[in-house]
Design an enzyme around this catalytic site. Structure first.
Site, short mmCIF file in Angstrom:
data_model
loop_
_atom_site.label_atom_id
_atom_site.label_comp_id
_atom_site.label_asym_id
_atom_site.label_seq_id
_atom_site.Cartn_x
_atom_site.Cartn_y
_atom_site.Cartn_z
N SER A 1 -3.15 -7.89 3.04
CA SER A 1 -3.43 -7.64 4.46
C SER A 1 -3.88 -8.93 5.15
O SER A 1 -3.55 -9.17 6.30
CB SER A 1 -4.52 -6.57 4.61
OG SER A 1 -4.07 -5.35 4.11
N HIS B 1 0.84 -1.20 0.00
CA HIS B 1 0.00 0.00 0.00
C HIS B 1 0.88 1.26 0.00
O HIS B 1 0.63 2.20 -0.75
CB HIS B 1 -0.87 0.05 1.26
CG HIS B 1 -1.92 -1.02 1.36
ND1 HIS B 1 -2.11 -1.77 2.49
CD2 HIS B 1 -2.86 -1.44 0.47
CE1 HIS B 1 -3.12 -2.61 2.31
NE2 HIS B 1 -3.58 -2.45 1.09
N ARG C 1 -2.12 -6.48 -8.30
CA ARG C 1 -1.00 -7.36 -8.00
C ARG C 1 -0.87 -8.47 -9.04
O ARG C 1 0.18 -8.69 -9.61
CB ARG C 1 -1.16 -7.98 -6.61
CG ARG C 1 -0.98 -6.99 -5.49
CD ARG C 1 -1.48 -7.53 -4.20
NE ARG C 1 -2.89 -7.89 -4.30
CZ ARG C 1 -3.65 -8.25 -3.29
NH1 ARG C 1 -3.15 -8.34 -2.09
NH2 ARG C 1 -4.92 -8.55 -3.48
N LYS D 1 -16.94 -6.68 5.67
CA LYS D 1 -15.88 -7.66 5.95
C LYS D 1 -15.51 -7.73 7.43
O LYS D 1 -14.67 -8.53 7.82
CB LYS D 1 -14.62 -7.28 5.17
CG LYS D 1 -14.75 -7.43 3.68
CD LYS D 1 -13.46 -6.95 3.03
CE LYS D 1 -13.60 -6.85 1.53
NZ LYS D 1 -12.45 -6.17 0.93
O1 PNS Z 1 -8.85 -2.91 0.44
P1 PNS Z 1 -10.11 -3.45 -0.17
O2 PNS Z 1 -10.89 -4.23 0.87
O3 PNS Z 1 -9.87 -4.25 -1.42
O4 PNS Z 1 -11.00 -2.16 -0.59
C1 PNS Z 1 -12.28 -2.32 -1.09
C2 PNS Z 1 -13.02 -0.97 -1.12
C3 PNS Z 1 -13.03 -0.33 0.26
C4 PNS Z 1 -12.33 -0.03 -2.08
C5 PNS Z 1 -14.47 -1.26 -1.62
O5 PNS Z 1 -15.02 -2.27 -0.86
C6 PNS Z 1 -15.38 -0.04 -1.54
O6 PNS Z 1 -15.19 0.95 -2.22
N1 PNS Z 1 -16.40 -0.10 -0.68
C7 PNS Z 1 -17.35 1.00 -0.47
C8 PNS Z 1 -18.75 0.58 -0.89
C9 PNS Z 1 -18.96 0.75 -2.38
O7 PNS Z 1 -18.78 1.82 -2.92
N2 PNS Z 1 -19.38 -0.35 -3.07
C10 PNS Z 1 -19.65 -0.33 -4.49
C11 PNS Z 1 -18.42 -0.47 -5.37
S1 PNS Z 1 -17.56 -1.97 -5.07
#
Ligand code: PNS
Length: 162
Positions: free
Chosen positions: A129, A18, A91, A42
């Site tokens: 993570s 990150h 990745r 999550k």
């Molecule tokens: O680090 P991660 O868990 O891969 O990040 C995922 C994240 C936080 C970017 C994604 O879950 C997110 O944007 N969540 C907010 C809810 C949302 O907008 N959902 C619709 C698009 S996926």
């Protein structure tokens, strides 16, 4: 024109991968908002405050990087913060399907929003993570995976701080 980008994620916890992406983004854009998702389905291992603190420790003071948290839809948060784009790290091929789906969903919700993918560097390709959490929870050495300054905090969280 001032280009604002958002690097969203769970950061549960922040990894070296990150940090590497954030530093590269900071060289490319005027303002980078590192945005920690608060209400994740999550159920994060670390609290929002812990995740924000670890990011602050790991990044120090980079003049154009802001660390923030958000709730709800990323597309709405991007509108609110007048962001031009979302940055995501890629990745491996296994990331692609989920990232593609997320980018297209966000574009439908907020048609002005672009998603920009930065490829992970070769040292971070394998990092996640969830892998850090698993190793740390079993008392393993995570010093290759997370910035040195957050190692202790993670070990403490899992009660392995001796
Ligand atoms: O680090 P991660 O868990 O891969 O990040 C995922 C994240 C936080 C970017 C994604 O879950 C997110 O944007 N969540 C907010 C809810 C949302 O907008 N959902 C619709 C698009 S996926």
């Amino acid at each position: 024109m001032n280009k604002i980008v958002i690097y969203p994620g769970s950061f549960d916890p922040v990894t070296r991968g990150h940090v590497e992406i954030i530093k590269r983004a900071a060289k490319m854009f005027d303002h980078v908002i590192v945005a920690v998702l608060v209400n994740s389905a999550k159920k994060p291992c670390f609290s929002t405050d812990e995740r924000l603190d670890m990011l602050r420790l790991a990044l120090g003071n980079i003049h154009n990087v802001e660390i923030a948290s958000f709730e709800g839809l990323l597309a709405n948060y991007c509108k609110e913060r007048k962001a031009d784009a979302v940055i995501r790290g890629l990745r491996a091929v296994t990331d692609f399907e989920y990232e593609f789906q997320m980018a297209l969903t966000n574009k439908k919700l907020n048609p002005n929003l672009e998603t920009i993918f930065l490829t992970a560097d070769s040292d971070s390709m394998y990092l996640s993570s969830s892998m850090v959490r698993e190793v740390a929870s079993m008392g393993g050495d995570i010093s290759n995976f997370v910035p040195a300054c957050v190692c202790e905090k993670i070990a403490e969280h899992f009660g392995h701080n001796d």
